[in-house]
Design a protein around this motif. Structure first.
Motif, mmCIF file in Angstrom:
data_model
loop_
_atom_site.group_PDB
_atom_site.id
_atom_site.type_symbol
_atom_site.label_atom_id
_atom_site.label_comp_id
_atom_site.label_asym_id
_atom_site.label_seq_id
_atom_site.Cartn_x
_atom_site.Cartn_y
_atom_site.Cartn_z
ATOM 1 N N ILE A 194 0.842 -1.197 0.000
ATOM 2 C CA ILE A 194 0.000 0.000 0.000
ATOM 3 C C ILE A 194 0.882 1.253 0.000
ATOM 4 N N LYS A 195 1.960 1.209 0.748
ATOM 5 C CA LYS A 195 2.889 2.348 0.798
ATOM 6 C C LYS A 195 3.461 2.641 -0.594
ATOM 7 N N CYS A 196 3.793 1.585 -1.327
ATOM 8 C CA CYS A 196 4.334 1.731 -2.677
ATOM 9 C C CYS A 196 3.316 2.414 -3.589
ATOM 10 N N CYS A 197 2.059 2.025 -3.502
ATOM 11 C CA CYS A 197 1.008 2.602 -4.345
ATOM 12 C C CYS A 197 0.797 4.078 -4.019
ATOM 13 N N VAL A 198 0.815 4.401 -2.737
ATOM 14 C CA VAL A 198 0.617 5.791 -2.324
ATOM 15 C C VAL A 198 1.816 6.636 -2.760
ATOM 16 N N LEU A 199 3.007 6.068 -2.621
ATOM 17 C CA LEU A 199 4.230 6.769 -3.024
ATOM 18 C C LEU A 199 4.247 7.023 -4.527
ATOM 19 N N ALA A 200 3.740 6.074 -5.298
ATOM 20 C CA ALA A 200 3.689 6.219 -6.761
ATOM 21 C C ALA A 200 2.530 7.113 -7.202
ATOM 22 N N GLU A 201 1.775 7.610 -6.229
ATOM 23 C CA GLU A 201 0.612 8.460 -6.487
ATOM 24 C C GLU A 201 -0.423 7.760 -7.355
ATOM 25 N N MET A 202 -0.575 6.464 -7.145
ATOM 26 C CA MET A 202 -1.631 5.676 -7.782
ATOM 27 C C MET A 202 -2.342 4.899 -6.675
ATOM 28 N N PRO A 203 -3.053 5.614 -5.801
ATOM 29 C CA PRO A 203 -3.579 4.991 -4.586
ATOM 30 C C PRO A 203 -4.969 4.376 -4.720
ATOM 31 N N VAL A 204 -5.488 4.279 -5.928
ATOM 32 C CA VAL A 204 -6.835 3.727 -6.082
ATOM 33 C C VAL A 204 -6.743 2.364 -6.759
ATOM 34 N N ALA A 205 -7.251 1.348 -6.079
ATOM 35 C CA ALA A 205 -7.234 -0.010 -6.628
ATOM 36 C C ALA A 205 -8.556 -0.276 -7.334
ATOM 37 N N ALA A 206 -8.447 -0.697 -8.589
ATOM 38 C CA ALA A 206 -9.638 -1.080 -9.355
ATOM 39 C C ALA A 206 -9.779 -2.593 -9.240
ATOM 40 N N THR A 207 -10.895 -3.043 -8.697
ATOM 41 C CA THR A 207 -11.124 -4.482 -8.534
ATOM 42 C C THR A 207 -12.407 -4.863 -9.263
ATOM 43 N N GLN A 208 -12.494 -6.135 -9.628
ATOM 44 C CA GLN A 208 -13.669 -6.591 -10.367
ATOM 45 C C GLN A 208 -14.166 -7.900 -9.782
ATOM 46 N N CYS A 209 -15.474 -8.010 -9.686
ATOM 47 C CA CYS A 209 -16.090 -9.249 -9.233
ATOM 48 C C CYS A 209 -16.132 -10.211 -10.424
ATOM 49 N N PRO A 210 -15.557 -11.400 -10.315
ATOM 50 C CA PRO A 210 -15.590 -12.346 -11.427
ATOM 51 C C PRO A 210 -17.008 -12.858 -11.717
#
Ligand SMILES: [Zn+2]
Length: 151
Positions: A66-82
């Motif tokens: 999570i720290k890596c994602c926030v540091l890369a300024e891409m803090p939103v996870a797109a998830t999909q229900c199969p």
């Protein structure tokens, strides 16, 4: 050894502070560049995996923290229900996880509530940049969105 004057001492202190600030800024830039590389690699692998069927058995090779994602300024996870193909966007900054937890920790939390009682585990489709009006959008339209290909 000659004593330094007050003026010289202040000048040296200021120069030292400037050097330290520059070094810190360079270190932050390097950490951000490294985090961006990791997130881009994850997104590339996630895009490839989304084209594969589940029977092939190929999943993510790794999950960024999570720290890596926030540091890369891409803090939103797109998830999909199969099951129902519904896509959710989850802002990692709003979650109460340890910063060194991987984004895989989200999977149980974001699994579909519509596909109850036995929802399939959500698939992480990638990490995206949070738009400035993202929070306003969430308030207006809610958490769920139908993918364009499903409309
Ligand atoms: Zn579902």
């Amino acid at each position: 050894m000659p004593e330094r004057s007050d003026k010289e001492y202040r000048k040296q202190s200021l120069l030292q502070a400037i050097r330290e600030e520059r070094a810190l800024a360079e270190e932050k830039a390097a950490a951000k560049a490294y985090a961006e590389r990791i997130v881009k690699l994850f997104n590339a692998r996630a895009a490839k995996n989304s084209n594969l069927d589940a029977a092939s058995g190929r999943g993510h090779a790794f999950f960024p923290t999570i720290k890596c994602c926030v540091l890369a300024e891409m803090p939103v996870a797109a998830t999909q229900c199969p099951g129902c193909r519904m896509i959710t966007h989850t802002d990692l900054r709003a979650k109460d996880y340890h910063p060194l937890a991987t984004i895989a920790a989200l999977i149980f939390e974001v699994s579909c509530s519509r596909c109850s009682p036995n929802p399939p585990l959500a698939t992480i489709r990638g990490l995206i940049v949070a738009s400035p009006d993202y929070n306003q959008l969430r308030k207006t339209w809610g958490k769920w969105a139908v993918p364009k290909s499903q409309k």
